[in-house]
Design a protein around this motif. Structure first.
Motif: not given
Length: 509
Positions: A432-445
């Motif tokens: 299985n694969v999960m992605i976690q991201s921050g909304y305020y990340d401008g480098a890897t949005n």
């Protein structure tokens, strides 16, 4: 957390004396790396209100060439919960950061480990620097291994029998490229798993930023060339992992991030500011997919009326002026945005986390003078990791801990890591694969991350094994305490849900 006195001990075994620290090194006071050593300490922590006793092994383990000679030594830290009777039921989480050239310090001392930075609740540095217990660590449900690739942390390339380092070109061939990196790390992981009797344990990889390229490639490399099958891969603030996002897609995908950053800084109109962020973003995402990408794709042949409407909507959602959007022909580089959004206040915003503010020499210009967030982070992380490893984990060395090491030029050719991850999933029904991201990340949005998730398996046949989680922070979303709690919980639930029921076969029905 308190060290248990009298338990720390050093286990030193030199595998290849030709590459080990020599008596001559010591006599001449040369700095050197112990090629193969470890030291064990024992600790206690309370996680989710339950007391956990664990041991930490930190040390080095060699990388060997095809002839069995040690050519590098990697520094690692390995956390094991005490009292586990059946390793076959205890997951192992293997953690990598990115760069390329970045040490494992970031997730080690701020996300999943049992000790985290002494920072405020929003992630800003405070003094005195140091570490504190992490009440949300996933050590309660998984053992954790943090690995420093070559030239990061205390990891180093080794000299040969003549006391010479390989040439720059040879080092690049062996270590410093997308595929070389994956190959040697897979072999190193095989050795580690064998030494620690972990072949029966469920295994997970987590990578952050460029580390997502690394773990995506490792998924298939471990599976096909080390015959080691994984249960899960977690991509934190992912790169493109070889899945192209060029042209209109690249330009348009920035807009939802622009909205998030502008919303945080209260730069949007009142009607948008009054909406909850996670209610607002789907609206902007729909505009991006359905209107903005087609508009940019039309280039200079878009009708004046359509272009005017799109410009107006982009300005509305980004907090920028219509004039500025028009001057950039709907394609606004992220660096322009970091400089422009709060230009009238004489302030820039951060690249990796746009909550952070900076001050430039001049208010004019197209990009900030520096990355406000990175300088802030180095404030906290550098003293903390050096204190923690040397004084709490008792790992003594005169080597400098490389927060960022010399690994360039990095060979970025033949990047098929996203396709490799898809292939690994197709071959392994457990994966299985999960992605976690921050909304305020401008480098890897975060919207690029969603796009990558959508394109990872174009067939849609494996989408039930793909998931996305977003957070109200930046590249290292876990620095904000509320997100440290929620991101660890999401990770905990992902690991637990990725463990098949006892006796469940790895097959497609």
């Amino acid at each position: 957390m308190k060290l248990v006195t009298g338990i720390s001990f050093l286990v030193l075994c030199i595998i290849n004396s030709a590459y080990a620290a020599t008596e001559n090194d010591k006599e001449n006071n040369n700095r050197y790396i112990e090629v193969d050593n470890s030291i064990v300490t024992e600790h206690k922590v309370k996680i989710l209100d339950k007391k956990i006793t664990y041991k930490t092994t930190t040390g080095t383990q060699p990388v060997w060439d095809d002839k069995g000679k040690a050519i590098a030594s990697l520094h690692y830290s390995y956390y094991q919960k005490k009292g586990v009777k059946d390793k076959a039921k205890r997951p192992l989480l293997i953690s990598f950061n990115g760069g390329p050239g970045s040490a494992s310090v970031w997730m080690h001392l701020a996300y999943t480990g049992p000790r985290v930075l002494n920072i405020d609740n929003e992630g800003y540095p405070v003094q005195p620097y140091g570490v504190q217990d992490n009440p949300f660590s996933v050590l309660d449900i998984a053992d954790i291994l943090y690995v420093n690739p070559v030239n990061t942390g205390f990891s180093r390339v080794l000299e040969n029998e003549k006391g010479e380092l390989p040439s720059k070109e040879k080092q690049k061939e062996l270590f410093f490229g997308i595929n070389a990196d994956v190959k040697y790390l897979a072999q190193w992981i095989n050795t580690f798993v064998s030494r620690h009797d972990l072949w029966l344990s469920p295994k997970f990889l987590i990578g952050e930023s460029y580390g997502t390229t690394r773990v995506s490639g490792l998924a298939l490399e471990l599976q096909n060339n080390q015959w080691m099958y994984l249960n899960g891969v977690i991509l934190v603030s992912p790169t493109d992992i070889g899945i192209k996002r060029d042209g209109p897609v690249k330009a348009a995908n920035r807009l939802p991030y622009f909205t998030a950053a502008a919303w945080y800084h209260k730069a949007l109109s009142n009607d948008l500011q009054n909406k909850d962020l996670e209610k607002l973003l789907p609206e902007v995402e729909a505009f991006t997919i359905n209107k903005l990408i087609p508009a940019i794709a039309k280039g200079g042949f878009i009708s004046a009326d359509e272009k005017e409407k799109v410009i107006s909507k982009m300005a509305y959602y980004s907090g920028l002026s219509e004039k500025f959007v028009a001057q950039n022909n709907l394609d606004i580089p992220a660096s322009f945005f970091w400089k422009e959004l709060l230009r009238d206040k004489g302030i820039t915003i951060g690249r990796l986390d746009s909550r952070y503010l900076g001050i430039d020499k001049r208010d004019s210009g197209e990009s900030p003078d520096y990355s406000a967030e990175l300088t802030s982070w180095l404030h906290s992380f550098t003293p903390a990791i050096n204190y923690y490893l040397r004084e709490e984990l008792n790992y003594k060395t005169d080597l400098k801990y490389n927060m960022f090491g010399s690994v360039h030029p990095w060979d970025r050719t033949r990047n098929k890591t996203g396709e490799n991850l898809r292939q690994a999933m197709a071959q392994n029904p457990y994966l299985n694969v999960m992605i976690q991201s921050g909304y305020y990340d401008g480098a890897t949005n975060y919207f690029d991350a969603k796009y990558t998730l959508w394109q990872l398996d174009p067939s849609g046949k494996m989408k039930d094994r793909l998931s996305f989680k977003g957070y109200r922070s930046g590249h290292m979303m876990y620095l904000r305490r509320a997100d440290l709690k929620s991101s660890n919980q999401d990770l905990r639930e992902f690991i637990e849900s990725s463990l098949p029921k006892n006796g469940a076969s790895a097959k497609y029905q």
